[in-house]
Design a protein around this motif. Structure first.
Motif, mmCIF file in Angstrom:
data_model
loop_
_atom_site.group_PDB
_atom_site.id
_atom_site.type_symbol
_atom_site.label_atom_id
_atom_site.label_comp_id
_atom_site.label_asym_id
_atom_site.label_seq_id
_atom_site.Cartn_x
_atom_site.Cartn_y
_atom_site.Cartn_z
ATOM 1 N N ASN A 1 0.876 -1.265 0.007
ATOM 2 C CA ASN A 1 -0.073 0.032 0.026
ATOM 3 C C ASN A 1 0.975 1.340 -0.038
ATOM 4 O O ASN A 1 1.317 1.505 1.001
ATOM 5 N N ALA A 2 1.026 1.967 -1.245
ATOM 6 C CA ALA A 2 1.897 2.950 -1.368
ATOM 7 C C ALA A 2 1.520 4.352 -0.448
ATOM 8 O O ALA A 2 2.271 5.107 -0.236
ATOM 9 N N LYS A 3 0.416 4.275 0.148
ATOM 10 C CA LYS A 3 0.125 5.292 1.146
ATOM 11 C C LYS A 3 0.636 5.122 2.464
ATOM 12 O O LYS A 3 0.511 5.863 3.539
ATOM 13 N N ASP A 4 1.072 3.802 2.582
ATOM 14 C CA ASP A 4 1.462 3.443 4.116
ATOM 15 C C ASP A 4 3.222 3.163 4.239
ATOM 16 O O ASP A 4 3.469 2.340 3.493
ATOM 17 N N VAL A 5 3.890 4.228 4.795
ATOM 18 C CA VAL A 5 5.257 4.188 5.013
ATOM 19 C C VAL A 5 5.822 2.718 5.359
ATOM 20 O O VAL A 5 6.508 1.948 4.847
ATOM 21 N N LYS A 6 5.079 2.040 6.448
ATOM 22 C CA LYS A 6 5.245 0.902 7.124
ATOM 23 C C LYS A 6 5.199 -0.243 6.025
ATOM 24 O O LYS A 6 5.999 -1.217 5.696
ATOM 25 N N SER A 7 3.984 -0.199 5.081
ATOM 26 C CA SER A 7 3.780 -1.217 4.227
ATOM 27 C C SER A 7 4.967 -1.142 3.136
ATOM 28 O O SER A 7 5.498 -2.146 2.564
ATOM 29 N N ILE A 8 5.449 0.051 2.758
ATOM 30 C CA ILE A 8 6.387 0.289 1.766
ATOM 31 C C ILE A 8 7.776 -0.489 2.255
ATOM 32 O O ILE A 8 8.358 -1.192 1.722
ATOM 33 N N GLU A 9 8.093 -0.137 3.453
ATOM 34 C CA GLU A 9 9.277 -0.560 4.129
ATOM 35 C C GLU A 9 9.294 -2.355 4.326
ATOM 36 O O GLU A 9 10.392 -2.774 4.089
ATOM 37 N N ALA A 10 8.131 -2.843 4.828
ATOM 38 C CA ALA A 10 8.147 -4.005 4.705
ATOM 39 C C ALA A 10 8.044 -5.028 3.376
ATOM 40 O O ALA A 10 8.716 -5.976 3.366
ATOM 41 N N LYS B 1 14.963 5.491 -1.769
ATOM 42 C CA LYS B 1 15.805 5.750 -0.784
ATOM 43 C C LYS B 1 15.844 4.705 0.414
ATOM 44 O O LYS B 1 16.851 4.222 0.667
ATOM 45 N N TYR B 2 14.844 3.973 0.627
ATOM 46 C CA TYR B 2 15.011 2.965 1.602
ATOM 47 C C TYR B 2 15.818 1.804 1.038
ATOM 48 O O TYR B 2 16.760 1.252 1.574
ATOM 49 N N ALA B 3 15.467 1.535 -0.299
ATOM 50 C CA ALA B 3 16.212 0.398 -1.045
ATOM 51 C C ALA B 3 17.829 0.870 -1.340
ATOM 52 O O ALA B 3 18.581 -0.261 -1.046
ATOM 53 N N TYR B 4 18.034 1.764 -1.432
ATOM 54 C CA TYR B 4 19.334 2.523 -1.421
ATOM 55 C C TYR B 4 20.021 2.224 -0.134
ATOM 56 O O TYR B 4 21.199 1.723 0.052
ATOM 57 N N LYS B 5 19.376 2.698 0.912
ATOM 58 C CA LYS B 5 20.179 2.756 2.054
ATOM 59 C C LYS B 5 20.185 1.359 2.827
ATOM 60 O O LYS B 5 21.191 1.131 3.214
ATOM 61 N N LYS B 6 19.349 0.561 2.103
ATOM 62 C CA LYS B 6 19.337 -1.080 2.817
ATOM 63 C C LYS B 6 20.413 -1.854 1.805
ATOM 64 O O LYS B 6 20.670 -2.924 2.005
ATOM 65 N N GLY B 7 20.938 -1.068 0.858
ATOM 66 C CA GLY B 7 21.864 -1.927 0.060
ATOM 67 C C GLY B 7 21.042 -2.979 -0.985
ATOM 68 O O GLY B 7 21.717 -3.987 -1.475
ATOM 69 N N LEU B 8 19.756 -2.624 -1.469
ATOM 70 C CA LEU B 8 19.034 -3.775 -2.061
ATOM 71 C C LEU B 8 19.332 -3.317 -3.683
ATOM 72 O O LEU B 8 18.915 -4.617 -4.241
ATOM 73 N N PHE B 9 19.782 -2.321 -4.258
ATOM 74 C CA PHE B 9 20.179 -2.300 -5.669
ATOM 75 C C PHE B 9 21.098 -2.991 -6.177
ATOM 76 O O PHE B 9 22.503 -2.977 -5.745
ATOM 77 N N ASN B 10 21.051 -4.041 -7.061
ATOM 78 C CA ASN B 10 21.963 -4.735 -7.825
ATOM 79 C C ASN B 10 23.015 -3.760 -8.547
ATOM 80 O O ASN B 10 22.121 -2.684 -8.974
ATOM 81 N N PRO B 11 24.289 -4.126 -8.940
ATOM 82 C CA PRO B 11 24.780 -3.347 -10.069
ATOM 83 C C PRO B 11 23.976 -3.042 -11.318
ATOM 84 O O PRO B 11 23.507 -4.006 -11.718
ATOM 85 N N GLY B 12 24.129 -2.152 -11.903
ATOM 86 C CA GLY B 12 23.455 -1.684 -13.200
ATOM 87 C C GLY B 12 21.686 -1.627 -12.856
ATOM 88 O O GLY B 12 21.130 -1.616 -13.896
ATOM 89 N N ALA B 13 21.377 -1.163 -11.699
ATOM 90 C CA ALA B 13 20.164 -0.878 -11.392
ATOM 91 C C ALA B 13 19.383 0.222 -11.793
ATOM 92 O O ALA B 13 20.182 1.003 -11.962
#
Ligand code: NAP
Length: 259
Positions: free
Chosen positions: A78-87, A134-146
């Motif tokens: 649910n893109a309206k809910d920050v917790k849902s985005i992070e989970a 921002k969350y994915a970046y800070k968690k290191g979730l992007f693979n190279p070439g993302a």
């Protein structure tokens, strides 16, 4: 029936084995991006706020090509809910490309909408992809070439009367496309700005009103036809595949801005 493999020609093999996450992939443009990505040999996670719509989209895609089996899955957000985005991103883990086509009903009556409603238009189209990136970046979730690809519309350059706040959120997304491209580099960040497209976005209208709007889109373009979602999906595929484009907003509007 066949899908791209590592032996395919260069322009077809960029997405082979990559994980593409399509938020908004249960209908319209996002669904077509998911289908195109699967045909390019990617693994795809389809997402939206409704489990029923996610399940239906996965089933529909599997029917279009049985070779997609094992490459497609669904996950709600649910893109309206920050917790849902992070989970959501905690469950996705490492991935290669984020395509964000999620959007709730547009605001088209600027003078009558109240402040809370107008503030709310930023949740799904702006904060959803921005907080995700921002969350994915800070968690290191992007693979190279993302890459990250977001969505606006022709309204960003040519608002119709009543659409001022919808134009404002589109402008914010276009602007942060350049900002995020700098923040996240070398991860690439781009946005697509479609003109009118025949999708479920307009299903809140009567069938007659939707048909009239589709005719209007075609008439107010240079190509004299209304875009289908799979045509606009080509621009998202291009932005994922071309490793030399970042910080750009691509207009895909059949010449509507010149008509
Ligand atoms: N179609 C056009 O003519 C056109 C023109 C210019 C720009 N655009 C823009 O392009 C984007 C895609 O448009 P489209 O026509 O493909 O729209 P669409 O068919 O209505 O699809 C919108 C998607 O967003 C999802 N969504 C809505 N609220 C959500 C939420 N809170 N959290 C997560 N997902 C949510 C929907 O699924 P759920 O309901 O299950 O959540 C659906 O998958 C939108 O930003 C739209 O404004 C469209």
């Amino acid at each position: 029936m066949s899908i791209a493999t590592a032996q395919s020609a260069p322009s077809l093999r960029h997405l082979v084995g990559k994980l593409v996450v399509v938020v908004g992939g249960t209908s319209g443009i996002g669904y077509s991006v998911a289908q195109g990505s699967l045909e390019h040999g990617a693994k795809v996670i389809i997402s939206s706020s409704s489990q029923a719509k996610v399940d239906a989209a996965v089933t529909k895609l599997l029917k279009t090509n049985p070779l997609f089996a094992g490459s497609i899955s669904g996950l709600t957000l649910n893109a309206k809910d920050v917790k849902s985005i992070e989970a959501f991103w905690d469950k996705v883990g490492k991935f290669d490309h984020l395509v964000w086509t999620a959007g709730d009903p547009l605001l088209t009556n600027f003078m009558e909408e109240d402040l809370d409603t107008q503030k709310g238009i930023f949740d799904v189209r702006f904060w959803g992809p921005v907080l995700s990136a921002k969350y994915a970046y800070k968690k290191g979730l992007f693979n190279p070439g993302a890459s990250v690809t977001m969505s606006v519309g022709t309204v960003v350059r040519k608002p119709s009367k009543g659409w001022a706040m919808t134009a404002a959120v589109a402008g914010a997304v276009e602007s942060i496309t350049r900002g995020l491209a700098v923040e996240l580099a070398p991860i690439r960040v781009n946005t697509v700005a479609p003109g009118g497209v025949e999708t479920e976005l307009w299903d809140g209208m009567t069938a007659e009103a939707k048909a009239g709007l589709m005719t209007f889109f075609g008439e107010h373009s240079l190509v004299k036809r209304t875009a289908q979602p799979e045509e606009v999906a080509e621009s998202y595929l291009y932005l994922m595949k071309c490793r030399n484009v970042t910080g750009q907003t691509i207009d895909v509007e059949g010449g509507a801005l010149l008509a």
